[in-house]
Motif scaffolding. Structure first.
Motif, PDB file in Angstrom:
ATOM      1  N   TYR A 309     -53.300  20.092  40.426  1.00 32.62           N
ATOM      2  CA  TYR A 309     -53.001  19.073  41.367  1.00 32.62           C
ATOM      3  C   TYR A 309     -54.001  17.981  41.236  1.00 32.62           C
ATOM      4  N   LEU A 310     -55.399  18.494  40.794  1.00 32.91           N
ATOM      5  CA  LEU A 310     -56.204  17.560  41.002  1.00 32.91           C
ATOM      6  C   LEU A 310     -56.963  17.257  39.602  1.00 32.91           C
ATOM      7  N   PRO A 314     -59.544  14.293  40.079  1.00 31.19           N
ATOM      8  CA  PRO A 314     -60.482  15.290  40.796  1.00 31.19           C
ATOM      9  C   PRO A 314     -61.212  14.675  42.078  1.00 31.19           C
ATOM     10  N   ALA A 315     -61.680  15.497  42.903  1.00 38.39           N
ATOM     11  CA  ALA A 315     -62.115  15.126  44.215  1.00 38.39           C
ATOM     12  C   ALA A 315     -63.676  14.855  43.909  1.00 38.39           C
ATOM     13  N   ARG A 316     -64.290  13.790  44.783  1.00 31.67           N
ATOM     14  CA  ARG A 316     -65.657  13.599  44.366  1.00 31.67           C
ATOM     15  C   ARG A 316     -66.427  14.445  45.614  1.00 31.67           C
ATOM     16  N   LYS A 317     -66.969  15.488  45.226  1.00 35.81           N
ATOM     17  CA  LYS A 317     -67.496  16.367  46.037  1.00 35.81           C
ATOM     18  C   LYS A 317     -69.140  16.334  46.159  1.00 35.81           C
ATOM     19  N   LEU A 381     -47.598  14.299  55.590  1.00 36.32           N
ATOM     20  CA  LEU A 381     -48.550  15.218  55.968  1.00 36.32           C
ATOM     21  C   LEU A 381     -48.369  16.514  55.081  1.00 36.32           C
ATOM     22  N   VAL A 382     -47.156  16.753  54.531  1.00 34.66           N
ATOM     23  CA  VAL A 382     -47.117  17.793  53.591  1.00 34.66           C
ATOM     24  C   VAL A 382     -48.068  17.630  52.410  1.00 34.66           C
ATOM     25  N   THR A 383     -47.908  16.283  51.926  1.00 32.44           N
ATOM     26  CA  THR A 383     -48.838  15.677  50.861  1.00 32.44           C
ATOM     27  C   THR A 383     -50.360  16.130  51.212  1.00 32.44           C
ATOM     28  N   ARG A 387     -53.107  18.731  49.230  1.00 33.54           N
ATOM     29  CA  ARG A 387     -54.325  18.318  48.695  1.00 33.54           C
ATOM     30  C   ARG A 387     -55.578  19.463  49.423  1.00 33.54           C
ATOM     31  N   ILE A 388     -55.302  19.645  50.699  1.00 34.72           N
ATOM     32  CA  ILE A 388     -56.354  20.447  51.308  1.00 34.72           C
ATOM     33  C   ILE A 388     -56.179  22.061  50.500  1.00 34.72           C
ATOM     34  N   ALA A 389     -54.936  22.471  50.324  1.00 36.14           N
ATOM     35  CA  ALA A 389     -54.840  23.693  49.545  1.00 36.14           C
ATOM     36  C   ALA A 389     -55.517  23.549  48.205  1.00 36.14           C
TER      37      ALA A 389
END
Length: 508
Positions: A309-310, A314-317, A381-383, A387-389
């Motif tokens: 998914y990422l 990718p997320a900026r962590k 909210l499903v999306t 993303r959180i998962a």
């Protein structure tokens, strides 16, 4: 808020989508969420319209009264004019017998004021209650304490932190808005009525100073006067052992009254009020005042968490603490998503509560409104859940995680130190058979102009409010936020057995 209250709030709103959202907000406090304060503008606009009609009617009436005054005054300018003129004599008698009575008892004035009162009564049920005024005043005192704000500066509309001889500007509003003498009096009176003379004295002193500058000027909207402010201030100072002259006078009178000349022992200096749940106050207020300057800033990376998914985005962590793990994910939600979440939650906002046994209570140490959103409310909210998962690698579907909680903080909104996870096996959280909370995923949905932070008491650092920056945490924290919207997802222990990384450290 204790976990029991969170669980009760969750269970109460599992069927979100039924009922009347307008009714949900109408019963709650105005001061506890900024969105409620903003809604209070609507009835005031209606009152302004009513007052405008009244002023126009009164202006016409005053013009007519001015005409009558000028007419009669012209007849009195020359006192030598004899009243032997039958016409003059008649008009004089008529004015004194009829005209003046009609002027004094004119129905036009009565009709004008009646229309104004009717307009007020129509919106009266939508206006803030006295409890809201008290809550707003206590919020100003809370901001005064947490950020060490100067009362004289606040009265001028300036937000300055004063430490000794050092003065720091914390917030520069786009429009300077000062307080009146009556405004300051009301804040001081709220503190006075609570027996909080620590806060009452500086606000009442400021009220006295402002009243003196405008002494003799009467303002219709004011409730208090210089005499009222002096009366309250005198008694507040009497209660303060810091006032040495007052203390000397009291001792003098006691010596005169006491036959044995016994003197009472001196009382301790007046102090800021405290309660048991504020034992870590100095720590968390210090963290809020420094606003993230303690963050070590360990490292940054682009995070995929091995999730397809990422891979493309990718997320900026940014990892800022390891135990417990606290990470910021920059630009996690878009402006459009933030606005959508707030719009979905706003009709359902209700005053946030805490657990007290099996009951839910509204308390001063949690000032906000909150709502719970099921993922079925909107596809976005499903999306967000996906993303959180992907970022956490955890199962966030019920019952292994709770629904999204959206919170709006009010004037001086805050939540004092608390644990998100249950600290007792008897907690109602365990009745869900999903175990304790193991992670909090929190999303900032708005930025702030000044102040605001999430303070991690035991980690000894705070994270400033920056829009769209969520974090995972399992620590005691406190928020002192202004104009802030946040959303959080609580994730539970069970269901994560094959997802969480293994650890031999009992603290993890």
């Amino acid at each position: 808020m204790g976990p029991g209250a969170r669980l009760a709030a969750l269970l109460a709103l599992l069927a979100l989508g039924a009922g009347d959202p307008a009714a949900a907000t109408g019963r709650e406090d105005t001061f506890s969420a900024l969105t409620s304060v903003a809604r209070a503008l609507a009835p005031e606009r209606r009152l302004l319209g009513t007052l405008r009609h009244y002023l126009r009617g009164e202006e016409a009436r005053l013009r007519d009264l001015t005409r009558f005054y000028d007419k009669v005054l012209s007849l009195h300018k020359d006192l030598t004019i004899p009243v032997v003129n039958p016409l003059l004599a008649f008009t004089l008698i008529k004015r004194l017998q009829s005209d003046w009575r009609n002027v004094v008892h004119s129905l036009e004035a009565t009709e004008n004021i009646r229309a104004l009162k009717d307009g007020y009564e129509k919106v009266e049920q939508d206006l803030p209650a006295f409890e809201d005024l008290e809550g707003a005043a206590r919020a100003l005192m809370r901001l005064q304490d947490v950020y060490m704000l100067n009362v004289k500066g606040l009265a001028r509309g300036v937000f300055q932190s004063v430490t000794g001889s050092s003065i720091t500007d914390l917030y520069s509003p786009r429009q300077l808005f000062s307080l009146t003498a009556d405004d300051c009096f009301q804040v001081g009176k709220v503190a006075y009525d609570m027996g909080d003379y620590y806060h009452a004295i500086p606000w009442l002193e400021e009220a006295v100073g402002l009243f003196r500058r405008s002494y003799g000027e009467w303002k219709t909207e004011d409730e208090a006067s210089l005499e009222d402010a002096l009366d309250y201030l005198a008694f507040a100072c009497f209660q303060s052992p810091d006032n040495k002259r007052m203390a000397r006078n009291v001792l003098k009178y006691e010596r005169l009254l006491a036959e044995n000349g016994h003197q009472t022992a001196a009382e301790p200096a007046i102090q800021r009020p405290n309660v048991p749940h504020l034992q870590t106050r100095d720590t968390y207020e210090g963290l809020c005042q420094t606003l993230g300057s303690q963050i070590p800033g360990l490292y940054c990376s682009y995070e995929t968490n091995s999730s397809p998914y990422l891979l493309l985005q990718p997320a900026r962590k940014e990892v800022i603490h390891l135990r417990p793990l606290v990470a910021l994910y920059h630009d996690f939600v878009s402006d459009e998503e933030s606005q959508k979440i707030r719009a979905l939650a706003e009709p359902w906002l209700q005053r946030s509560v805490v657990a007290s046994g099996e009951k839910q209570l509204q308390v001063e140490y949690r000032i906000s409104k909150s709502a719970w959103l099921k993922d079925t409310v909107d596809p976005m909210l499903v999306t967000l859940d996906h993303r959180i998962a992907a970022l956490t690698g955890l199962d966030i579907q019920p019952p292994y995680a709770e629904y999204l909680q959206v919170v709006n903080y009010g004037i001086g909104g805050h939540y004092e130190p608390h644990f998100d996870h249950a600290t007792s096996p008897s907690s109602p959280l365990y009745r869900m058979k999903s175990g304790n909370r193991v992670a909090t995923f929190m999303i900032y949905l708005s930025s702030v102009e000044a102040g605001g932070a999430t303070a991690f008491i035991y980690g000894n650092f705070s994270v400033p409010v920056v829009k769209a920056r969520p974090g995972e945490e399992q620590d005691r924290r406190r928020k002192t936020l202004t104009r802030v919207w946040v959303a959080n997802k609580w994730i539970h222990e069970y269901g994560q057995e094959f997802r969480r990384p293994c650890s031999t450290n009992p603290e993890d």
